[in-house]
Design a protein around this motif. Structure first.
Motif, PDB file in Angstrom:
ATOM      1  N   ALA A   1       0.728  -1.151  -0.033  1.00 32.95           N
ATOM      2  CA  ALA A   1      -0.132   0.011  -0.064  1.00 32.95           C
ATOM      3  C   ALA A   1       1.114   1.201   0.033  1.00 32.95           C
ATOM      4  O   ALA A   1       2.067   1.317   0.433  1.00 32.95           O
ATOM      5  N   GLN A   2       0.194   2.381  -0.510  1.00 31.84           N
ATOM      6  CA  GLN A   2       1.101   3.558  -0.600  1.00 31.84           C
ATOM      7  C   GLN A   2       1.679   4.243   0.810  1.00 31.84           C
ATOM      8  O   GLN A   2       2.604   4.759   0.643  1.00 31.84           O
ATOM      9  N   ASP A   3       1.005   3.896   1.677  1.00 34.67           N
ATOM     10  CA  ASP A   3       1.450   4.314   3.073  1.00 34.67           C
ATOM     11  C   ASP A   3       2.297   3.433   3.926  1.00 34.67           C
ATOM     12  O   ASP A   3       2.385   3.860   5.052  1.00 34.67           O
ATOM     13  N   ASP A   4       2.608   2.121   3.128  1.00 32.26           N
ATOM     14  CA  ASP A   4       3.303   1.540   4.081  1.00 32.26           C
ATOM     15  C   ASP A   4       4.839   2.007   4.353  1.00 32.26           C
ATOM     16  O   ASP A   4       5.409   2.564   3.467  1.00 32.26           O
ATOM     17  N   LEU A   5       5.428   1.522   5.271  1.00 29.96           N
ATOM     18  CA  LEU A   5       6.643   2.085   5.710  1.00 29.96           C
ATOM     19  C   LEU A   5       7.261   0.802   5.313  1.00 29.96           C
ATOM     20  O   LEU A   5       7.540  -0.395   5.925  1.00 29.96           O
ATOM     21  N   ILE A   6       8.716   1.143   4.439  1.00 33.20           N
ATOM     22  CA  ILE A   6       9.578   0.256   3.910  1.00 33.20           C
ATOM     23  C   ILE A   6      10.868   0.021   4.945  1.00 33.20           C
ATOM     24  O   ILE A   6      11.700   0.823   5.016  1.00 33.20           O
ATOM     25  N   HIS A   7      10.757  -1.176   5.655  1.00 33.64           N
ATOM     26  CA  HIS A   7      12.022  -1.414   6.593  1.00 33.64           C
ATOM     27  C   HIS A   7      13.240  -2.090   6.047  1.00 33.64           C
ATOM     28  O   HIS A   7      14.246  -1.967   6.578  1.00 33.64           O
TER      29      HIS A   7
ATOM     30  N   GLY B   1      17.973   6.002  11.306  1.00 34.30           N
ATOM     31  CA  GLY B   1      16.925   7.187  11.352  1.00 34.30           C
ATOM     32  C   GLY B   1      15.738   6.741  12.076  1.00 34.30           C
ATOM     33  O   GLY B   1      15.583   5.839  12.707  1.00 34.30           O
ATOM     34  N   ARG B   2      14.826   7.810  12.341  1.00 33.27           N
ATOM     35  CA  ARG B   2      13.845   7.834  13.349  1.00 33.27           C
ATOM     36  C   ARG B   2      12.661   7.042  12.787  1.00 33.27           C
ATOM     37  O   ARG B   2      11.937   6.429  13.631  1.00 33.27           O
ATOM     38  N   ARG B   3      12.455   6.925  11.619  1.00 31.94           N
ATOM     39  CA  ARG B   3      11.629   6.064  10.991  1.00 31.94           C
ATOM     40  C   ARG B   3      11.746   5.563   9.655  1.00 31.94           C
ATOM     41  O   ARG B   3      12.722   6.082   8.827  1.00 31.94           O
ATOM     42  N   ALA B   4      10.944   4.605   9.123  1.00 35.25           N
ATOM     43  CA  ALA B   4      11.324   4.049   7.567  1.00 35.25           C
ATOM     44  C   ALA B   4      10.661   4.938   6.761  1.00 35.25           C
ATOM     45  O   ALA B   4       9.615   5.614   6.886  1.00 35.25           O
ATOM     46  N   PRO B   5      11.093   4.892   5.422  1.00 37.03           N
ATOM     47  CA  PRO B   5      10.496   5.898   4.373  1.00 37.03           C
ATOM     48  C   PRO B   5       9.124   5.317   4.058  1.00 37.03           C
ATOM     49  O   PRO B   5       9.066   3.982   3.984  1.00 37.03           O
ATOM     50  N   GLU B   6       8.428   5.925   3.386  1.00 37.94           N
ATOM     51  CA  GLU B   6       6.988   5.766   2.988  1.00 37.94           C
ATOM     52  C   GLU B   6       7.169   5.231   1.422  1.00 37.94           C
ATOM     53  O   GLU B   6       8.009   5.673   0.678  1.00 37.94           O
ATOM     54  N   LEU B   7       6.332   4.180   1.093  1.00 32.61           N
ATOM     55  CA  LEU B   7       6.392   3.797  -0.312  1.00 32.61           C
ATOM     56  C   LEU B   7       6.053   4.609  -1.129  1.00 32.61           C
ATOM     57  O   LEU B   7       6.660   4.893  -2.361  1.00 32.61           O
ATOM     58  N   ARG B   8       5.144   5.710  -1.039  1.00 31.74           N
ATOM     59  CA  ARG B   8       4.747   6.798  -1.934  1.00 31.74           C
ATOM     60  C   ARG B   8       5.938   7.525  -2.112  1.00 31.74           C
ATOM     61  O   ARG B   8       5.879   8.090  -3.432  1.00 31.74           O
ATOM     62  N   HIS B   9       6.896   7.926  -1.189  1.00 30.51           N
ATOM     63  CA  HIS B   9       7.903   8.766  -1.759  1.00 30.51           C
ATOM     64  C   HIS B   9       9.180   7.935  -2.378  1.00 30.51           C
ATOM     65  O   HIS B   9       9.601   8.713  -3.195  1.00 30.51           O
TER      66      HIS B   9
ATOM     67  N   GLN C   1      11.119   7.427  -9.617  1.00 29.56           N
ATOM     68  CA  GLN C   1      10.943   7.755 -11.022  1.00 29.56           C
ATOM     69  C   GLN C   1      11.532   9.054 -11.504  1.00 29.56           C
ATOM     70  O   GLN C   1      11.981   9.059 -12.479  1.00 29.56           O
ATOM     71  N   ALA C   2      11.566   9.969 -10.616  1.00 32.59           N
ATOM     72  CA  ALA C   2      12.230  11.233 -10.886  1.00 32.59           C
ATOM     73  C   ALA C   2      13.698  10.848 -11.161  1.00 32.59           C
ATOM     74  O   ALA C   2      14.373  11.613 -12.126  1.00 32.59           O
ATOM     75  N   VAL C   3      14.429  10.244 -10.414  1.00 30.45           N
ATOM     76  CA  VAL C   3      15.753  10.095 -10.179  1.00 30.45           C
ATOM     77  C   VAL C   3      16.206   9.307 -11.888  1.00 30.45           C
ATOM     78  O   VAL C   3      17.086   9.724 -12.511  1.00 30.45           O
ATOM     79  N   PHE C   4      15.058   8.550 -12.323  1.00 32.11           N
ATOM     80  CA  PHE C   4      15.448   7.755 -13.400  1.00 32.11           C
ATOM     81  C   PHE C   4      14.766   8.241 -14.768  1.00 32.11           C
ATOM     82  O   PHE C   4      14.914   7.686 -15.530  1.00 32.11           O
ATOM     83  N   THR C   5      14.519   9.469 -14.575  1.00 32.09           N
ATOM     84  CA  THR C   5      14.053  10.274 -15.693  1.00 32.09           C
ATOM     85  C   THR C   5      15.162  10.439 -16.901  1.00 32.09           C
ATOM     86  O   THR C   5      15.176  10.645 -17.883  1.00 32.09           O
TER      87      THR C   5
ATOM     88  N   PHE D   1      14.589   9.459   1.401  1.00 33.66           N
ATOM     89  CA  PHE D   1      13.331   9.635   0.819  1.00 33.66           C
ATOM     90  C   PHE D   1      12.322  10.479   1.672  1.00 33.66           C
ATOM     91  O   PHE D   1      11.788   9.867   3.009  1.00 33.66           O
ATOM     92  N   ALA D   2      11.979  11.495   1.565  1.00 37.38           N
ATOM     93  CA  ALA D   2      10.942  12.430   2.155  1.00 37.38           C
ATOM     94  C   ALA D   2       9.779  13.122   1.359  1.00 37.38           C
ATOM     95  O   ALA D   2       9.696  12.751  -0.014  1.00 37.38           O
ATOM     96  N   THR D   3       8.946  14.052   1.909  1.00 31.67           N
ATOM     97  CA  THR D   3       7.946  14.289   0.939  1.00 31.67           C
ATOM     98  C   THR D   3       8.426  15.346   0.049  1.00 31.67           C
ATOM     99  O   THR D   3       7.804  15.286  -1.031  1.00 31.67           O
ATOM    100  N   GLY D   4       9.514  16.231   0.533  1.00 34.54           N
ATOM    101  CA  GLY D   4       9.881  17.403  -0.670  1.00 34.54           C
ATOM    102  C   GLY D   4      11.077  16.946  -1.287  1.00 34.54           C
ATOM    103  O   GLY D   4      11.191  17.474  -2.470  1.00 34.54           O
TER     104      GLY D   4
END
Length: 207
Positions: free
Chosen positions: A61-67, A146-154, A160-164, A180-183
């Motif tokens: 799911a998009q809001d999964d945190l990837i550990h 890190g304090r938390r794992a990155p979200e799949l959505r990010h 996708q942007a990196v590999f453009t 991987f962050a929101t911004g």
């Protein structure tokens, strides 16, 4: 709705220590994934395809945190953190294991479908331990320092942007570390050859 423009910066480093220092400086407090074996890294050739497929069939799911994750051409595996009612649980997704330890006693079988088996764990350490037993750590990344794992959505958006743009002649697609962050996001790639430089690519919202 108009999507914001994306900025892109790329730097190369001859020295591994300098490359990692720059990565952690730019990452700040952002969630990150680090290669379990920093001499091999994690191949990202199949990353976007694997992410799109697992999202399309409802495994992730998009809001999964990837550990933890392994993205291979033959098989993929992941440990995600997901909300289950009032608590957080950790779920391992991966191919069947024919040899012991096939069934972890710390986890509960969530489902068993053709090509994929999932176990649910109450504790992260048990989920990561089973992930490393199943993959042997080959070509894997783990959320660390890190304090938390990155979200799949990010991860999905920024890879996708990196590999453009295709990687340079001396750059590989083997990820040593990524945040991987929101911004935005930054990915550090291993050299293609022993005498080639490390490549750091950062993409983000161009404000």
């Amino acid at each position: 709705m108009t999507l914001p423009a994306t900025s892109r910066q790329t730097r190369t480093f001859e020295d591994r220590a300098d490359a990692l220092a720059h990565f952690f400086l730019r990452a700040g407090e952002a969630p990150r994934l680090l290669a379990y074996d920093d001499t091999v890294g994690c191949p990202l050739d199949q990353a976007l395809g694997a992410i799109e497929w697992t999202a399309a069939v409802g495994i992730l799911a998009q809001d999964d945190l990837i550990h933890a994750a392994r993205l291979g051409s033959d098989a993929s595996a992941a440990v995600v953190e997901r909300k289950d009612g009032d608590q957080r649980v950790f779920i391992y997704f991966g191919p069947r294991m024919d040899a012991p330890p096939a069934d972890p006693y710390e986890g509960t079988l969530l489902y068993d479908e053709p090509g994929v088996r999932a176990y649910i764990f109450a504790q992260r350490v048990h989920a990561i331990a089973h992930f490393l037993r199943a993959t042997l750590g080959l070509g894997t990344v783990v959320s660390m320092l890190g304090r938390r794992a990155p979200e799949l959505r990010h991860i999905r958006r920024w890879l996708q942007a990196v590999f453009t743009e295709p990687p340079g002649e001396n750059s590989s697609t083997q990820m040593l570390a990524g945040w991987f962050a929101t911004g935005g996001s930054g990915v550090l790639f291993l050299p293609r050859q022993p005498d080639a430089p490390y490549t750091y690519c950062e993409v983000g919202i161009d404000l």
